[in-house]
Design an enzyme around this catalytic site. Structure first.
Site, mmCIF file in Angstrom:
data_model
loop_
_atom_site.group_PDB
_atom_site.id
_atom_site.type_symbol
_atom_site.label_atom_id
_atom_site.label_comp_id
_atom_site.label_asym_id
_atom_site.label_seq_id
_atom_site.Cartn_x
_atom_site.Cartn_y
_atom_site.Cartn_z
ATOM 1 N N LYS A 112 0.818 -1.210 0.000
ATOM 2 C CA LYS A 112 0.000 0.000 0.000
ATOM 3 C C LYS A 112 0.859 1.271 0.000
ATOM 4 O O LYS A 112 0.435 2.318 -0.463
ATOM 5 C CB LYS A 112 -0.923 0.023 1.230
ATOM 6 C CG LYS A 112 -1.828 -1.180 1.419
ATOM 7 C CD LYS A 112 -2.857 -1.319 0.322
ATOM 8 C CE LYS A 112 -3.979 -2.269 0.698
ATOM 9 N NZ LYS A 112 -3.552 -3.679 0.787
HETATM 10 C C1 LIG Z 1 -4.199 -4.855 0.393
HETATM 11 C C2 LIG Z 1 -3.347 -6.059 0.316
HETATM 12 C C3 LIG Z 1 -3.588 -7.062 -0.629
HETATM 13 C C4 LIG Z 1 -4.753 -6.996 -1.597
HETATM 14 O O1 LIG Z 1 -4.580 -5.981 -2.552
HETATM 15 P P1 LIG Z 1 -5.847 -5.442 -3.384
HETATM 16 O O2 LIG Z 1 -5.324 -4.310 -4.172
HETATM 17 O O3 LIG Z 1 -6.856 -5.008 -2.355
HETATM 18 O O4 LIG Z 1 -6.340 -6.577 -4.192
HETATM 19 C C5 LIG Z 1 -2.724 -8.136 -0.680
HETATM 20 N N1 LIG Z 1 -1.691 -8.246 0.186
HETATM 21 C C6 LIG Z 1 -1.440 -7.304 1.114
HETATM 22 C C7 LIG Z 1 -0.306 -7.493 2.047
HETATM 23 C C8 LIG Z 1 -2.245 -6.176 1.208
HETATM 24 O O5 LIG Z 1 -1.990 -5.243 2.126
#
Ligand SMILES: *Cc1c(COP(=O)(O)O)cnc(C)c1O
Length: 497
Positions: A112
């Site tokens: 993120k």
């Molecule tokens: C948010 C997240 C995901 C999923 O990603 P999306 O974009 O919501 O599909 C996968 N792994 C981790 C560690 C995340 O923080």
């Protein structure tokens, strides 16, 4: 003026990028989509000589056309700096017959950070450009990682406040501590008595509440979103897929034009959608492999054409993927209808009223670049252990889902294209589950969170990231909890309105 943005449900069109970023969600509840997906205008070979920051500029300038080159470069320079613990920003690690694209070297050790390091700068620049004089209130629902990454990005940014809602029993210990120790006078964290979907639905409802909007307006506030529904999250995420391909080419791992596969551990469908956009921009990607955990609503969707959220929500050891309503899928649905907002809006209405929808055969054919797979918790743990034992490479539980799904995909399809696996979090963010996977349940029994971190460190030899050291002794600053139906009251209390 180039590209503009329109709602997937038809209620808004001709919106410049900066306004779409400021608003987050369209007025009609739809998601903003560009009028077209632009093509890369620099050859891949040239991109192979560029830094991450330079690549980011080449990709983002094509989508954010109302930002001046100076504005965009300034946002990029502020975002991708020494907050990342590697100069490459998104390094590739070759292990177990695949390339792991490590997206967890930012300040909160999950992918993120790749978008949330830049979103606050894109948003404050947008506010200046559009003469917004209101204080921007970022409302965010999190399954654990977005909340911390968004707060880290927005903490003490003038003219902004951020309120994060997370499911009280649905995040890891490290994730919860990271959020509850967050500094910054403008940050607030609320644990809700519900799951992630409750948090996300609650936030969407607050966004759509006209009387709340009027009240906020009269008190000098305006909402925006840091969730992956914001186009300002999606665009920066396209960059690392372009970068990864260019690096593979520069390192002579692949030939120019050679198609690769991409595997993405998926929750809200934001990360994999970015990979799809990269493909549409001209990156030679063959198959986009969408990896789910036991909440395999997307696997079922890609195999049957029916999206059905009417099922039990399962708490797993990959909590950031514990999601039944994958918001960004709406963007792919919209594209698959030939950008028919009426048809997309009708399907989304089915989803909210009946809990499911089914796409047409044509739409399904449009999505044939996607393959779905899922991994149970046991399979996931076995993969983490197998890769660690055989190569010494340590992955977290989300990446473990992707690696498991990839292994099965390879075996079933016989597809031998070179493959990039999105590695979405540091193993230390999920120390308990990772330690249990590689050393068994005894190894974590009666140990507190940091004892497990230290045990994982001595067993694996992988350095403990600064983001984990930071919270070892940090004081708890946030204690608010609320019921799912009291989120509006919580927001009003925090803003003092
Ligand atoms: C948010 C997240 C995901 C999923 O990603 P999306 O974009 O919501 O599909 C996968 N792994 C981790 C560690 C995340 O923080």
């Amino acid at each position: 003026m180039g590209l503009t943005y329109q709602s997937t449900r038809g209620g808004e069109a001709g919106v410049p990028a900066s306004m779409a970023i400021l608003k987050g969600l369209a007025k009609d509840g739809g998601l903003f989509m560009p009028t077209e997906i632009p093509k890369l205008d620099v050859p891949m070979e040239k991109l192979g000589t560029m830094t991450y920051q330079e690549t980011a500029y080449e990709v983002m300038k094509l989508f954010l056309t109302d930002y001046s080159p100076g504005e965009l470069k300034d946002c990029i320079a502020k975002a991708y700096d020494s907050k990342f613990d590697t100069e490459e920003i998104a390094p590739l690690a070759k292990a177990d017959g695949a390339y792991f694209l490590e997206l967890y070297h930012g300040s909160t050790i999950a992918f993120k950070d790749m978008a949330l390091s830049i979103l606050p700068h894109l948003m404050t620049t947008a506010a200046k450009k559009n003469q917004v004089d209101k204080e921007i209130v970022i409302l965010t629902a999190t399954s654990g990682d977005t909340g911390k990454a968004a707060m880290a990005g927005f903490a003490d940014v003038p003219g902004t406040r951020i309120i994060v809602f997370y499911p009280k029993d649905g995040v890891s210990k490290v994730q919860e501590l990271q959020m509850r120790t967050q500094k910054g006078a403008n940050t607030s964290v609320v644990a809700i008595h519900g799951n992630f979907d409750d948090a996300q639905t609650g936030v969407k409802k607050l966004f759509g509440d006209k009387s709340l909007e009027a009240l906020l307006d009269s008190r000098g506030f305006q909402f925006s979103s840091a969730n992956s529904i914001n186009i300002g999250r999606l665009v920066p995420q396209i960059v690392y897929y372009v970068y990864a391909y260019a690096r593979l080419l520069a390192n002579e791992e692949i030939a120019d034009g050679e198609q690769i596969n991409v595997v993405v551990p998926t929750g809200n469908f934001g990360n994999i959608l970015a990979a799809y956009f990269a493909k549409r921009m001209g990156v030679p990607v063959k198959t986009l492999i969408c990896a789910s955990n036991d909440n395999k609503v997307l696997y079922d969707f890609f195999t049957t054409g029916t999206y059905d959220r009417k099922r039990d929500f399962i708490l797993t050891n990959s909590p950031s993927m514990d999601i039944l309503i994958s918001s960004n899928l709406e963007r792919l649905i919209y594209l698959s209808t030939g950008c028919d907002a009426g048809a997309s809006a009708a399907l989304m209405q089915d989803l909210s009223e009946k809990g499911s929808y089914t796409v047409t055969e044509d739409m399904k054919a449009f999505m044939s670049d996607f393959a779905g797979g899922f991994a149970t918790q046991e399979e996931n743990a076995a993969t983490i252990k197998r890769i660690f034992d055989s190569t010494g490479y340590l992955i977290d539980t989300h990446t473990g889902v992707a690696a498991t799904v990839y292994e099965a995909y390879r075996a079933e399809s016989g597809d031998r294209a070179k493959t990039v696996i999105a590695s979405t979090a540091s193993p230390y963010k999920f120390s308990d589950s990772v330690m249990e996977a590689i050393a068994g349940p005894e190894s974590i029994r009666d140990k507190d969170g940091f004892e497990v971190v230290d045990a994982l460190n001595s067993l694996s030899g992988v350095d403990v990231p600064a983001a984990v050291e930071e919270i070892r002794h940090a004081p708890i600053r946030h204690n608010t909890e609320c019921d799912v139906d009291k989120m509006e009251e919580a927001v009003k209390a925090i803003l003092g309105i």
